[in-house]
Scaffold this motif. Sequence first.
Motif, PDB file in Angstrom:
ATOM      1  N   LEU A   1      24.966  33.689  40.648  1.00  0.00           N
ATOM      2  CA  LEU A   1      24.423  34.181  41.917  1.00  0.00           C
ATOM      3  C   LEU A   1      24.505  35.700  42.021  1.00  0.00           C
ATOM      4  CD1 LEU A   1      25.877  31.495  44.370  1.00  0.00           C
ATOM      5  CD2 LEU A   1      23.464  31.808  43.748  1.00  0.00           C
ATOM      6  N   GLY A   2      25.184  36.316  41.071  1.00  0.00           N
ATOM      7  CA  GLY A   2      25.318  37.775  41.099  1.00  0.00           C
ATOM      8  C   GLY A   2      26.491  38.254  41.931  1.00  0.00           C
ATOM      9  N   ASN A   3      27.383  37.334  42.290  1.00  0.00           N
ATOM     10  CA  ASN A   3      28.557  37.695  43.090  1.00  0.00           C
ATOM     11  C   ASN A   3      29.687  38.105  42.139  1.00  0.00           C
ATOM     12  OD1 ASN A   3      27.015  36.836  45.289  1.00  0.00           O
ATOM     13  ND2 ASN A   3      27.865  34.768  45.220  1.00  0.00           N
ATOM     14  N   ILE A   4      29.649  39.326  41.674  1.00  0.00           N
ATOM     15  CA  ILE A   4      30.539  39.773  40.611  1.00  0.00           C
ATOM     16  C   ILE A   4      32.011  39.835  41.043  1.00  0.00           C
ATOM     17  CG2 ILE A   4      31.015  41.600  38.943  1.00  0.00           C
ATOM     18  CD1 ILE A   4      28.405  40.029  38.502  1.00  0.00           C
ATOM     19  N   LYS A   5      32.277  40.417  42.196  1.00  0.00           N
ATOM     20  CA  LYS A   5      33.657  40.520  42.672  1.00  0.00           C
ATOM     21  C   LYS A   5      34.264  39.133  42.884  1.00  0.00           C
ATOM     22  CE  LYS A   5      34.490  44.960  43.005  1.00  0.00           C
ATOM     23  NZ  LYS A   5      35.597  45.605  42.229  1.00  0.00           N
ATOM     24  N   GLU A   6      33.469  38.225  43.454  1.00  0.00           N
ATOM     25  CA  GLU A   6      33.944  36.861  43.687  1.00  0.00           C
ATOM     26  C   GLU A   6      34.196  36.136  42.358  1.00  0.00           C
ATOM     27  OE1 GLU A   6      31.445  38.313  45.125  1.00  0.00           O
ATOM     28  OE2 GLU A   6      31.747  38.214  47.297  1.00  0.00           O
ATOM     29  N   THR A   7      33.340  36.417  41.382  1.00  0.00           N
ATOM     30  CA  THR A   7      33.524  35.817  40.055  1.00  0.00           C
ATOM     31  C   THR A   7      34.849  36.252  39.457  1.00  0.00           C
ATOM     32  OG1 THR A   7      31.130  35.881  39.677  1.00  0.00           O
ATOM     33  CG2 THR A   7      32.537  35.560  37.752  1.00  0.00           C
ATOM     34  N   GLU A   8      35.114  37.537  39.518  1.00  0.00           N
ATOM     35  CA  GLU A   8      36.363  38.065  38.965  1.00  0.00           C
ATOM     36  C   GLU A   8      37.579  37.443  39.640  1.00  0.00           C
ATOM     37  OE1 GLU A   8      38.683  42.334  38.262  1.00  0.00           O
ATOM     38  OE2 GLU A   8      36.675  42.308  39.156  1.00  0.00           O
ATOM     39  N   ALA A   9      37.513  37.308  40.961  1.00  0.00           N
ATOM     40  CA  ALA A   9      38.641  36.726  41.704  1.00  0.00           C
ATOM     41  C   ALA A   9      38.882  35.278  41.296  1.00  0.00           C
ATOM     42  CB  ALA A   9      38.373  36.818  43.206  1.00  0.00           C
ATOM     43  N   ASP A  10      37.795  34.522  41.126  1.00  0.00           N
ATOM     44  CA  ASP A  10      37.941  33.103  40.747  1.00  0.00           C
ATOM     45  C   ASP A  10      38.464  32.948  39.323  1.00  0.00           C
ATOM     46  OD1 ASP A  10      37.314  31.920  43.133  1.00  0.00           O
ATOM     47  OD2 ASP A  10      35.236  31.458  42.626  1.00  0.00           O
ATOM     48  N   ILE A  11      38.012  33.789  38.413  1.00  0.00           N
ATOM     49  CA  ILE A  11      38.497  33.691  37.036  1.00  0.00           C
ATOM     50  C   ILE A  11      39.985  34.028  36.972  1.00  0.00           C
ATOM     51  CG2 ILE A  11      38.312  34.573  34.678  1.00  0.00           C
ATOM     52  CD1 ILE A  11      35.404  35.157  35.193  1.00  0.00           C
ATOM     53  N   ASN A  12      40.368  35.077  37.661  1.00  0.00           N
ATOM     54  CA  ASN A  12      41.782  35.464  37.657  1.00  0.00           C
ATOM     55  C   ASN A  12      42.652  34.360  38.257  1.00  0.00           C
ATOM     56  OD1 ASN A  12      41.559  37.986  36.399  1.00  0.00           O
ATOM     57  ND2 ASN A  12      41.030  38.993  38.320  1.00  0.00           N
ATOM     58  N   LYS A  13      42.126  33.686  39.281  1.00  0.00           N
ATOM     59  CA  LYS A  13      42.875  32.581  39.873  1.00  0.00           C
ATOM     60  C   LYS A  13      42.944  31.411  38.889  1.00  0.00           C
ATOM     61  CE  LYS A  13      45.094  30.719  43.336  1.00  0.00           C
ATOM     62  NZ  LYS A  13      46.402  31.276  43.785  1.00  0.00           N
ATOM     63  N   SER A  14      41.849  31.170  38.182  1.00  0.00           N
ATOM     64  CA  SER A  14      41.816  30.100  37.189  1.00  0.00           C
ATOM     65  C   SER A  14      42.844  30.358  36.085  1.00  0.00           C
ATOM     66  CB  SER A  14      40.417  29.994  36.579  1.00  0.00           C
ATOM     67  OG  SER A  14      40.376  29.057  35.533  1.00  0.00           O
ATOM     68  N   LEU A  15      42.905  31.599  35.614  1.00  0.00           N
ATOM     69  CA  LEU A  15      43.861  31.960  34.567  1.00  0.00           C
ATOM     70  C   LEU A  15      45.298  31.857  35.078  1.00  0.00           C
ATOM     71  CD1 LEU A  15      42.004  35.043  33.041  1.00  0.00           C
ATOM     72  CD2 LEU A  15      42.373  32.835  31.936  1.00  0.00           C
ATOM     73  N   GLU A  16      45.487  32.226  36.329  1.00  0.00           N
ATOM     74  CA  GLU A  16      46.826  32.154  36.926  1.00  0.00           C
ATOM     75  C   GLU A  16      47.345  30.720  36.965  1.00  0.00           C
ATOM     76  OE1 GLU A  16      48.641  32.525  41.431  1.00  0.00           O
ATOM     77  OE2 GLU A  16      47.081  33.964  40.839  1.00  0.00           O
ATOM     78  N   LEU A  17      46.449  29.774  37.227  1.00  0.00           N
ATOM     79  CA  LEU A  17      46.839  28.368  37.356  1.00  0.00           C
ATOM     80  C   LEU A  17      46.823  27.625  36.023  1.00  0.00           C
ATOM     81  CD1 LEU A  17      44.813  27.494  40.590  1.00  0.00           C
ATOM     82  CD2 LEU A  17      47.284  27.901  40.423  1.00  0.00           C
ATOM     83  N   ASN A  18      46.293  28.243  34.981  1.00  0.00           N
ATOM     84  CA  ASN A  18      46.170  27.584  33.677  1.00  0.00           C
ATOM     85  C   ASN A  18      47.516  27.589  32.956  1.00  0.00           C
ATOM     86  OD1 ASN A  18      45.492  26.783  31.034  1.00  0.00           O
ATOM     87  ND2 ASN A  18      43.415  27.574  31.299  1.00  0.00           N
ATOM     88  N   ALA A  19      47.987  26.409  32.600  1.00  0.00           N
ATOM     89  CA  ALA A  19      49.270  26.299  31.903  1.00  0.00           C
ATOM     90  C   ALA A  19      49.228  26.958  30.530  1.00  0.00           C
ATOM     91  CB  ALA A  19      49.653  24.824  31.763  1.00  0.00           C
ATOM     92  N   ASN A  20      48.021  27.103  29.964  1.00  0.00           N
ATOM     93  CA  ASN A  20      47.856  27.723  28.652  1.00  0.00           C
ATOM     94  C   ASN A  20      47.260  29.123  28.753  1.00  0.00           C
ATOM     95  OD1 ASN A  20      48.716  25.360  27.154  1.00  0.00           O
ATOM     96  ND2 ASN A  20      46.758  24.446  27.737  1.00  0.00           N
TER      97      ASN A  20
END
Length: 296
Positions: A151-170
Amino acid sequence: MKHTITVLMTLTIFSIVNAQSYKSAFRTDICACLEEESLKRTLTDNGFKACLQETLPKYATQIDAQIVEEDIDKKFYKGQLARKDLLVAMQTELIYSCDVYYEHIYFIRNSKKLIARENTKESDLEKYDQMVALRPNAMAYFMRAKVQFNLGNIKETEADINKSLELNANKNNAKSTRHELLLLAWVYEEQERYAEAIALYDKIYFGDLDTQVAQLRALGDKKNGGTMANIAKTGAIDTEKEIKSSTRRTESLGNTSSKQIENKTLESHRSKTDQPKVEEKTDSSSLRKLFKMGKG
């Protein structure tokens, strides 16, 4: 003794310089072929493969001249590895040295992004908002991050990826988080944070056949004003290790009894008649596979 060492050093330096010389000429000839092809039609992967196939035989003598090996079989095999190394290198080096090739690779990547954005609607985000609300785990955030990016929501994308990495056990395993880090690197590029993107590409780079990441890294580095001196290190092919591995496979086949070979042949034949035909993999097939470019 000193004289012998001096001679060996001189020969080694000459070999390296000469190898670099033909490699540079090879890049120039490939680029000229691509430029000519682009004048006739839109450049495609097939056009690139055709240029490689047309140019490589012209350098066979120079490639083989760099190989110092008395054993004929080993020299042949080292020659194949040298060709493999050269073709792999071209898929990245040409991004720096050949504008028409750089534009071709950039176009492929950018068109994928634009098509994805054209086919993604704001309403698509609602489903993933609900997914995150119900099960806020690493996968949910990563799935939503991909929609946000489309959708072109770059800032939101970055926030979601960082949250995904934070919650990833690996999260500390580059192989397990490869897709997340690839998307995050693209986010950084969209924000012109090229140094951060390149650092991520280096983190997830798996070696000389990982052309997808090598090309993405080169694209980002070139946009940042980088030159071929910054190219990702593919690592030299361990020819002796490759030869020993091939020899072990050959010896293993040689030690197999005739009855075992017959049984394996019959079993293979039955398998082929029961299943769709699949191209057999051999040592020589790896060279042909190099003409298949990584996508990214």
